[in-house]
Motif scaffolding. Structure first.
Motif, mmCIF file in Angstrom:
data_model
loop_
_atom_site.group_PDB
_atom_site.id
_atom_site.type_symbol
_atom_site.label_atom_id
_atom_site.label_comp_id
_atom_site.label_asym_id
_atom_site.label_seq_id
_atom_site.Cartn_x
_atom_site.Cartn_y
_atom_site.Cartn_z
ATOM 1 N N SER A 329 0.834 -1.211 0.000
ATOM 2 C CA SER A 329 0.000 0.000 0.000
ATOM 3 C C SER A 329 0.864 1.255 0.000
ATOM 4 C CB SER A 329 -0.931 -0.008 1.214
ATOM 5 O OG SER A 329 -1.820 -1.100 1.157
ATOM 6 N N PHE A 330 1.980 1.229 0.715
ATOM 7 C CA PHE A 330 2.908 2.364 0.679
ATOM 8 C C PHE A 330 3.366 2.623 -0.749
ATOM 9 C CE2 PHE A 330 3.068 2.405 5.200
ATOM 10 C CZ PHE A 330 3.714 3.570 5.577
ATOM 11 N N LEU A 331 3.764 1.544 -1.432
ATOM 12 C CA LEU A 331 4.294 1.693 -2.788
ATOM 13 C C LEU A 331 3.208 2.133 -3.773
ATOM 14 C CD1 LEU A 331 6.706 1.388 -4.669
ATOM 15 C CD2 LEU A 331 6.097 -1.021 -4.956
ATOM 16 N N MET A 332 2.051 1.457 -3.736
ATOM 17 C CA MET A 332 0.981 1.800 -4.666
ATOM 18 C C MET A 332 0.416 3.190 -4.365
ATOM 19 S SD MET A 332 0.839 -0.628 -6.800
ATOM 20 C CE MET A 332 -0.658 -0.162 -7.653
ATOM 21 N N GLY A 333 0.313 3.567 -3.087
ATOM 22 C CA GLY A 333 -0.156 4.906 -2.737
ATOM 23 C C GLY A 333 0.782 5.977 -3.262
ATOM 24 N N THR A 334 2.087 5.743 -3.153
ATOM 25 C CA THR A 334 3.062 6.703 -3.680
ATOM 26 C C THR A 334 2.952 6.804 -5.197
ATOM 27 O OG1 THR A 334 4.554 6.140 -1.851
ATOM 28 C CG2 THR A 334 5.505 7.289 -3.743
ATOM 29 N N ALA A 335 2.747 5.675 -5.873
ATOM 30 C CA ALA A 335 2.572 5.691 -7.328
ATOM 31 C C ALA A 335 1.329 6.493 -7.712
ATOM 32 C CB ALA A 335 2.478 4.257 -7.866
ATOM 33 N N MET A 336 0.229 6.309 -6.966
ATOM 34 C CA MET A 336 -0.988 7.070 -7.255
ATOM 35 C C MET A 336 -0.792 8.555 -6.978
ATOM 36 S SD MET A 336 -3.161 5.147 -8.599
ATOM 37 C CE MET A 336 -4.357 6.469 -8.638
ATOM 38 N N THR A 337 0.036 8.904 -6.004
ATOM 39 C CA THR A 337 0.345 10.317 -5.760
ATOM 40 C C THR A 337 1.029 10.932 -6.979
ATOM 41 O OG1 THR A 337 0.549 9.940 -3.371
ATOM 42 C CG2 THR A 337 1.630 11.884 -4.274
ATOM 43 N N THR A 375 6.996 -3.927 -9.715
ATOM 44 C CA THR A 375 7.902 -4.131 -8.584
ATOM 45 C C THR A 375 7.281 -5.075 -7.554
ATOM 46 O OG1 THR A 375 8.826 -1.912 -8.905
ATOM 47 C CG2 THR A 375 9.213 -2.968 -6.777
ATOM 48 N N LEU A 376 5.977 -4.864 -7.256
ATOM 49 C CA LEU A 376 5.304 -5.760 -6.308
ATOM 50 C C LEU A 376 5.260 -7.188 -6.828
ATOM 51 C CD1 LEU A 376 2.246 -3.628 -5.095
ATOM 52 C CD2 LEU A 376 4.366 -4.127 -3.873
ATOM 53 N N LEU A 377 4.989 -7.321 -8.113
ATOM 54 C CA LEU A 377 4.916 -8.658 -8.699
ATOM 55 C C LEU A 377 6.275 -9.343 -8.635
ATOM 56 C CD1 LEU A 377 2.637 -10.312 -10.013
ATOM 57 C CD2 LEU A 377 3.510 -9.592 -12.228
ATOM 58 N N ALA A 378 7.337 -8.584 -8.964
ATOM 59 C CA ALA A 378 8.682 -9.145 -8.892
ATOM 60 C C ALA A 378 9.040 -9.495 -7.450
ATOM 61 C CB ALA A 378 9.697 -8.158 -9.468
ATOM 62 N N ALA A 379 8.656 -8.610 -6.498
ATOM 63 C CA ALA A 379 8.940 -8.889 -5.090
ATOM 64 C C ALA A 379 8.205 -10.132 -4.617
ATOM 65 C CB ALA A 379 8.553 -7.683 -4.223
ATOM 66 N N ARG A 380 6.953 -10.268 -5.067
ATOM 67 C CA ARG A 380 6.198 -11.467 -4.683
ATOM 68 C C ARG A 380 6.817 -12.718 -5.289
ATOM 69 N NH1 ARG A 380 -0.365 -12.417 -5.133
ATOM 70 N NH2 ARG A 380 -0.351 -14.580 -4.448
ATOM 71 N N GLN A 383 9.875 -13.441 -3.311
ATOM 72 C CA GLN A 383 9.465 -13.988 -2.021
ATOM 73 C C GLN A 383 9.034 -15.441 -2.152
ATOM 74 O OE1 GLN A 383 6.083 -12.016 -0.286
ATOM 75 N NE2 GLN A 383 6.569 -12.662 1.790
ATOM 76 N N ALA A 384 8.286 -15.734 -3.237
ATOM 77 C CA ALA A 384 7.870 -17.119 -3.459
ATOM 78 C C ALA A 384 9.083 -18.016 -3.690
ATOM 79 C CB ALA A 384 6.914 -17.186 -4.653
ATOM 80 N N LEU A 385 10.063 -17.503 -4.476
ATOM 81 C CA LEU A 385 11.279 -18.289 -4.700
ATOM 82 C C LEU A 385 12.028 -18.527 -3.395
ATOM 83 C CD1 LEU A 385 12.752 -16.788 -8.009
ATOM 84 C CD2 LEU A 385 11.574 -18.963 -7.696
ATOM 85 N N ASN A 386 12.094 -17.488 -2.550
ATOM 86 C CA ASN A 386 12.772 -17.651 -1.258
ATOM 87 C C ASN A 386 12.048 -18.685 -0.398
ATOM 88 O OD1 ASN A 386 14.738 -15.770 -1.898
ATOM 89 N ND2 ASN A 386 13.592 -14.055 -1.028
ATOM 90 N N ARG A 387 10.713 -18.636 -0.433
ATOM 91 C CA ARG A 387 9.961 -19.633 0.339
ATOM 92 C C ARG A 387 10.196 -21.039 -0.206
ATOM 93 N NH1 ARG A 387 4.026 -16.678 1.060
ATOM 94 N NH2 ARG A 387 4.702 -15.069 2.566
ATOM 95 N N ILE A 388 10.240 -21.133 -1.548
ATOM 96 C CA ILE A 388 10.500 -22.446 -2.157
ATOM 97 C C ILE A 388 11.893 -22.930 -1.771
ATOM 98 C CG2 ILE A 388 10.863 -23.626 -4.352
ATOM 99 C CD1 ILE A 388 8.636 -21.878 -5.524
ATOM 100 N N ASP A 389 12.876 -21.993 -1.822
ATOM 101 C CA ASP A 389 14.239 -22.379 -1.437
ATOM 102 C C ASP A 389 14.280 -22.801 0.032
ATOM 103 O OD1 ASP A 389 15.140 -21.858 -3.960
ATOM 104 O OD2 ASP A 389 15.868 -19.839 -3.507
#
Length: 630
Positions: A329-337, A375-380, A383-389
């Motif tokens: 929400s921080f990231l998307m809110g800043t983008a909407m700003t 960016t959120l999609l890449a971060a997710r 994160q999924a790769l880290n969880r898989i690892d």
């Protein structure tokens, strides 16, 4: 309130802490956007900028004007304004010259010395006010004169869009083109990159949503992106008939971002679809309105509607950022700003409330949403790769622990199996020595202690004991399951014994196409088979009066299907009464032979008649692991 009390109040209210972090971040985003919007765009040297501009209105009046020039367009006004200026080309110059216009609204025609050399109306995208595209055209040598030349710029736009001309440059193409190319990269190449990214992101999100239907936010954003792709790819403002459809697609695109924000933040609203209300207005204006109605409906409803939707989306992300402290929400809110800063800038430019040129940045600022969500999609994904690892590492640890436990268990099982095998082998050796060698030694002792003992019988008993000892030793030899190899010693020893009695051993192997190797064959199996064969041969020597004893290894159909190996010992002597031999306590020892056959899983068949006796041992296809278990 003291500083200590203020700090304590902030600590007691976590939402206040997040607000104190979020709101300054938005202020920084706005300042960064304003700084970007105020950056001067590249221009050629002032040497090539034309002055002494004369503007001719549609009524024939002429005015001296200074560029940039902004003229409001009203209904009934002439749609064209003509700007005339002169430039001088040095007589000795051999360079290619061009006319460069950095900014104009909405379309221009360029004439040099009365000859038209360029028209943005020929390119549907060149005159879009929101694209900020510059215009550059080369002056043909046949048109250009040494010395003074006249250039005329005809500016065209429809009400209510104002006419705007920023500047006119005339000079060598090599001096003007760098500025033109720089503006193209900013206002054409960069939007094309974001358009391609929008298409790919829509495709990716659509695939994710189709495979994971619970990801509603991804599906809604994919639909919004698809609407934007269709609008940019298929429709142009150059066609008045397309304006209503463009308005509908803009409304749909901006409205779909609202339920995306609701799904992303976890808030709920069942009335968001009411935001689609302006879309029917565009369609009605397109069906029943004239050209002016279409243009006015779009200008009056389009930008304000999109701005209202942007405010709603920004409010949702801002609320989520302050209440939940969600990084997304921080990231998307800043983008909407940043998006709203671009929209506010464009609205101010549209109403002539900004100094300088009328450049529009909303389309570029919209890309902040694409970048933020990418960016959120890449971060997710990371994160999924880290969880898989992490899961894989945990799984490897558990597998390693399980392997260690299995190895320990297997080692214990092997030790237990070895102990059991040793115990079985010890019992077998003790039984074999007791039954064979032990009995012979007892007989030797008894004969030696008898008065007037017969040395011949003692020697015979000693030889029998030695035979049993050799049999036990031979049976202990590892033959890797090869039955023929296990019987080789027995054949040699039996052949020598039969020759001493003037009896011929006829050895026949009729199993050329069958493998005589049994993986389960163990020494205790071999000793039972050999003792069975010894019993059969001994009976033939003692009781049959045979001259020839045949040992035949042959293949026959087994009781369970498939070929089975048979060992047949046949003599040519006199037969015997099987019923009498079975009930007798001494003599042929048939019950002992059957017991041995049962121990190794074999089947014993005896057939005796006037022309001799045949003892058939049908070996099992798979030998039993323990005595009598087959």
């Amino acid at each position: 309130m003291s500083e200590t009390e203020a700090a304590a109040s902030v600590e007691r209210h976590p939402s206040l802490q997040k607000a104190l972090l979020y709101l300054p971040l938005q202020l920084i985003a706005v300042l960064a956007a304003v700084l970007f919007f105020s950056v001067d765009l590249p221009l050629p040297s002032e040497t090539y900028r034309l002055g002494a501009i004369i503007r001719s209105d549609g009524d024939g009046r002429e005015h001296d004007v200074a560029l940039p020039d902004l003229v409001a367009t009203r209904d009934g006004d002439n749609q064209e304004l003509a700007y005339t200026a002169t430039f001088e080309r040095p007589a000795q110059s051999r360079e290619v010259w061009s006319i460069f216009i950095p900014r104009f609204i909405v379309d221009v025609r360029v004439l040099v010395n009365g000859v038209e050399i360029g028209d943005t109306g020929a390119d549907p995208s060149a005159g879009k006010a929101q694209l900020n595209l510059p215009f550059l055209t080369i002056i043909p040598d046949t048109v250009l004169r040494p010395g003074p030349n006249e250039v005329q710029i005809v500016l065209i736009s429809d009400p209510p869009i104002a006419k705007h001309l920023e500047a006119i440059y005339a000079g060598p193409d090599r001096e003007l083109r760098p500025s033109y190319n720089a503006r193209l990269r900013l206002f054409q190449t960069l939007p094309l990159i974001f358009f391609a990214w929008r298409f790919l992101l829509a495709l990716l999100l659509g695939m994710i949503w189709l495979s994971r239907r619970k990801e509603t936010a991804y599906g809604l954003l994919a639909l919004a992106l698809v609407a934007g792709v269709i609008r940019n790819a298929l429709f142009s403002f150059g066609s008045v008939e397309a304006v209503p459809l463009i308005g509908v697609l803009i409304v749909v695109e901006s409205v779909l971002v609202v339920p995306f924000a609701l799904a992303q933040t976890g808030y709920r609203s069942r009335w968001w679809w009411l935001l689609l209300a302006p879309a029917p207005v565009f369609l009605v204006a397109g069906f029943i309105g004239d050209e002016r109605a279409i243009q006015y409906s779009f200008l009056l409803l389009g930008p304000p509607t999109v701005m209202a939707h942007a405010v709603i989306v920004w409010s949702l992300f801002t609320r989520s950022a302050i209440e939940k402290g969600d990084g997304a929400s921080f990231l998307m809110g800043t983008a909407m700003t940043i998006v709203m800063a671009g929209m506010a800038h464009d609205l101010l430019a549209l109403f002539n409330l900004l100094p300088g040129g009328k450049y529009f940045y909303a389309s570029l600022s919209y890309s902040a949403i694409l970048i933020a969500f990418g960016t959120l999609l890449a971060a997710r994904f990371v994160q999924a790769l880290n969880r898989i690892d992490g899961f894989a590492n945990q799984l490897m640890v558990k597998i390693t622990e399980a392997e260690q436990k299995l190895r320990q268990s297997f080692a214990r099982e092997q030790a237990r199996d070895r102990a059991e095998a040793l115990a079985h082998e010890r019992d077998r050796l003790m039984r074999d020595l007791h039954d064979g060698l032990g009995g012979q030694l007892v007989r030797i002792v008894a004969l030696s202690e008898r008065n007037g003992s017969d040395t011949g019988k003692i020697g015979e008993a000693a030889r029998a004991a030695l035979k049993d000892l050799r049999l036990v030793i031979d049976a202990m030899e590892d033959v890797d399951g090869d039955l023929l190899l296990a019987l080789a010693s027995w054949r040699e020893r039996t052949d020598m014994q039969l020759r001493a009695h003037q009896i011929t051993l006829d050895w026949q192997v009729r199993t050329a196409d069958m493998n005589l190797t049994f993986p389960e064959l163990r020494p205790w199996h071999v000793i039972q088979i050999v003792r069975l064969m010894d019993e059969a041969v001994t009976n033939a020597v003692k009781h049959a009066g045979a001259r020839t004893i045949s040992v035949i290894l042959r293949t026959a159909e087994g009781a369970e299907g498939g070929p089975s190996l048979h060992i047949t010992i046949r003599d040519d002597g006199r037969g015997f009464d099987q019923a009498a031999a079975t009930t007798a306590s001494t003599g042929f020892g048939l019950s002992n032979m059957r017991k041995r056959a049962t121990l190794c899983g074999a089947t014993l068949t005896i057939d005796s008649g006037p022309y001799g006796t045949a003892v058939d041992i049908a070996l099992p296809r798979i030998f039993p692991a323990t005595p009598g278990s087959g």
